[in-house]
Design a protein around this motif. Structure first.
Motif, PDB file in Angstrom:
ATOM      1  N   SER A 186      -0.505  -5.375  -4.562  1.00 47.42           N
ATOM      2  CA  SER A 186      -1.202  -5.077  -6.003  1.00 47.42           C
ATOM      3  C   SER A 186      -0.034  -5.415  -6.983  1.00 47.42           C
ATOM      4  CB  SER A 186      -1.805  -3.856  -6.335  1.00 47.42           C
ATOM      5  OG  SER A 186      -0.956  -2.693  -6.279  1.00 47.42           O
ATOM      6  N   GLU A 203      -3.346  -5.639   0.643  1.00 53.80           N
ATOM      7  CA  GLU A 203      -2.712  -4.255   0.341  1.00 53.80           C
ATOM      8  C   GLU A 203      -1.640  -4.467  -0.779  1.00 53.80           C
ATOM      9  OE1 GLU A 203      -1.307  -2.955   4.096  1.00 53.80           O
ATOM     10  OE2 GLU A 203      -3.258  -2.416   4.903  1.00 53.80           O
ATOM     11  N   THR A 233      -5.298  -6.959  -7.991  1.00 49.59           N
ATOM     12  CA  THR A 233      -5.330  -7.076  -6.774  1.00 49.59           C
ATOM     13  C   THR A 233      -6.033  -8.398  -6.225  1.00 49.59           C
ATOM     14  OG1 THR A 233      -7.438  -5.781  -6.665  1.00 49.59           O
ATOM     15  CG2 THR A 233      -5.445  -4.326  -6.324  1.00 49.59           C
ATOM     16  N   LEU A 248       0.745   7.902   2.707  1.00 52.88           N
ATOM     17  CA  LEU A 248       0.523   8.261   1.371  1.00 52.88           C
ATOM     18  C   LEU A 248       0.605   9.664   1.247  1.00 52.88           C
ATOM     19  CD1 LEU A 248      -1.800   5.340   0.373  1.00 52.88           C
ATOM     20  CD2 LEU A 248       0.603   5.575  -0.053  1.00 52.88           C
ATOM     21  N   ARG A 308      -5.542  10.398  -4.807  1.00 49.73           N
ATOM     22  CA  ARG A 308      -6.755   9.825  -4.581  1.00 49.73           C
ATOM     23  C   ARG A 308      -6.675   8.628  -3.707  1.00 49.73           C
ATOM     24  NH1 ARG A 308     -11.732   8.728  -6.298  1.00 49.73           N
ATOM     25  NH2 ARG A 308     -12.550   6.711  -6.497  1.00 49.73           N
ATOM     26  N   GLU A 309      -5.496   7.917  -3.652  1.00 43.11           N
ATOM     27  CA  GLU A 309      -5.455   6.636  -2.832  1.00 43.11           C
ATOM     28  C   GLU A 309      -5.080   7.258  -1.170  1.00 43.11           C
ATOM     29  OE1 GLU A 309      -1.764   4.485  -4.395  1.00 43.11           O
ATOM     30  OE2 GLU A 309      -3.319   3.568  -5.924  1.00 43.11           O
ATOM     31  N   LEU A 336      -8.753   8.106  -0.096  1.00 43.24           N
ATOM     32  CA  LEU A 336      -9.731   6.851  -0.106  1.00 43.24           C
ATOM     33  C   LEU A 336      -9.034   6.282   1.390  1.00 43.24           C
ATOM     34  CD1 LEU A 336     -10.200   5.810  -3.637  1.00 43.24           C
ATOM     35  CD2 LEU A 336     -11.903   6.833  -2.111  1.00 43.24           C
ATOM     36  N   THR A 337      -7.834   6.140   1.550  1.00 43.11           N
ATOM     37  CA  THR A 337      -7.576   5.343   2.734  1.00 43.11           C
ATOM     38  C   THR A 337      -7.252   6.138   3.948  1.00 43.11           C
ATOM     39  OG1 THR A 337      -5.011   5.674   2.139  1.00 43.11           O
ATOM     40  CG2 THR A 337      -6.144   3.896   1.167  1.00 43.11           C
ATOM     41  N   TRP A 352       3.324   1.711  -1.673  1.00 38.90           N
ATOM     42  CA  TRP A 352       4.079   1.660  -3.002  1.00 38.90           C
ATOM     43  C   TRP A 352       5.642   1.153  -2.788  1.00 38.90           C
ATOM     44  CZ3 TRP A 352       2.252   1.691  -7.883  1.00 38.90           C
ATOM     45  CH2 TRP A 352       0.773   2.032  -7.830  1.00 38.90           C
ATOM     46  N   ARG A 355      -3.127   9.962  -9.071  1.00 34.55           N
ATOM     47  CA  ARG A 355      -3.558   8.536  -8.638  1.00 34.55           C
ATOM     48  C   ARG A 355      -3.154   8.332  -7.013  1.00 34.55           C
ATOM     49  NH1 ARG A 355      -0.959   2.849 -10.998  1.00 34.55           N
ATOM     50  NH2 ARG A 355      -1.781   1.553  -9.681  1.00 34.55           N
ATOM     51  N   LEU A 356      -1.969   8.796  -6.652  1.00 33.92           N
ATOM     52  CA  LEU A 356      -1.565   8.901  -5.590  1.00 33.92           C
ATOM     53  C   LEU A 356      -2.420   9.797  -4.355  1.00 33.92           C
ATOM     54  CD1 LEU A 356       0.557   7.911  -3.239  1.00 33.92           C
ATOM     55  CD2 LEU A 356       2.005   9.803  -3.905  1.00 33.92           C
ATOM     56  N   ARG A 371       0.773  -1.330   0.153  1.00 33.82           N
ATOM     57  CA  ARG A 371       0.047  -0.297  -0.078  1.00 33.82           C
ATOM     58  C   ARG A 371       0.777   1.297  -0.154  1.00 33.82           C
ATOM     59  NH1 ARG A 371      -4.722   1.608   4.125  1.00 33.82           N
ATOM     60  NH2 ARG A 371      -3.267   2.433   5.484  1.00 33.82           N
TER      61      ARG A 371
END
Length: 268
Positions: free
Chosen positions: A239, A237, A226, A183, A173-174, A177-178, A116, A170-171, A114
């Motif tokens: 991917s 977690e 995933t 992050l 948004r993650e 969301l988390t 990265w 993208r980062l 998660r």
């Protein structure tokens, strides 16, 4: 000695509801509870059952790690365990990852967690790591940092502003969301790197990654896989990000450099 105080479960639930941009009525209808009861839960006037915590977390799409935090805040034991990849119970997961990575060769594919950080990769990923300095390749390797760092892949990315905008979006948004502060911190770090940002609307079907490899130009499209039914934190977690050739020239370039295409001659 410092004692960490965990926020009340109602406060955490309200935070997740607001992060998902849902009203109390929206969530109550989705979870099949009364809006009044949900209001009582959020304000601490009522205490949720274990099943209610898990039901609301499911409707709010709360990540498994944070579902454990909700349960602990409500006075219950965590529901989801965490096993290291080398644990015997994770053998099936490791085999599956090995199969997926091998199946993508000669195309690059890697496994990240998660945060990265690189967990596993196939041999074709060397096309991205070639020439990177040691300090970016020492474990734990953060693949987003490697891709956007001015000493990493970034100087070879021909559409860096476009790719950088994609990665940062993208980062962000993650992180949203988390709710993961790690992050968010990574996003701030990468956003400070040079490279520009292309805010125009992409005119293709996906944002490509175009890199220079010696005298050649390679073009990739990325896909993510995933474990959709994972109930272990480690597996949930992880991917797999695969980079598929976006044109025949890239496919030929990768195939020509595959170990299968260049077997070693027997010695002696």
């Amino acid at each position: 000695m410092t004692t960490l105080t965990r926020p009340p479960v109602g406060e955490l639930l309200r935070g997740w509801r607001q992060r998902r941009r849902l009203s109390q009525l929206d969530l109550a209808n989705d979870a099949e509870v009364s809006a009044r009861h949900l209001s009582f839960l959020e304000t601490g006037r009522a205490r949720p059952s274990r099943d209610m915590v898990l039901r609301l977390a499911e409707r709010l799409e709360v990540p498994l790690r944070e579902r454990n935090e909700l349960l602990l805040a409500a006075g219950f034991a965590p529901a989801y365990g965490r096993r290291a990849l080398d644990h015997p119970d994770m053998a099936a997961v490791t085999r599956a990852l090995d199969l997926v990575l091998a199946a993508h060769e000669p195309f690059p594919a890697l496994v990240v967690d998660r945060s990265w950080e690189l967990v596993m990769a196939n041999r074709a990923v060397e096309v991205f790591t070639a020439g990177a300095p040691t300090h970016l390749l020492e474990p734990p390797v953060n693949v987003l940092r490697l891709s956007l760092h001015p000493d990493g892949l970034a100087p070879r990315v021909l559409n860096l502003p476009q790719w950088r905008a994609h990665v940062l979006h993208r980062l962000a948004r993650e992180a949203e969301l988390t709710g993961d502060p790690g992050l968010a911190a990574l996003h701030r770090e990468l956003a400070a790197f040079p490279g520009g940002t292309d805010r125009s609307t992409p005119d293709g079907i996906a944002v490509p990654l175009r890199i220079r490899a010696g005298d050649d130009v390679l073009c990739f499209l990325s896909t993510v896989t995933t474990f959709g039914t994972a109930v272990d934190l480690t597996a949930a977690e992880l991917s797999v990000e695969a980079f598929l050739p976006a044109d025949p020239a890239t496919a030929r370039w990768l195939a020509a450099r595959s170990p299968a295409a260049n077997p070693r001659l027997p010695s002696g």
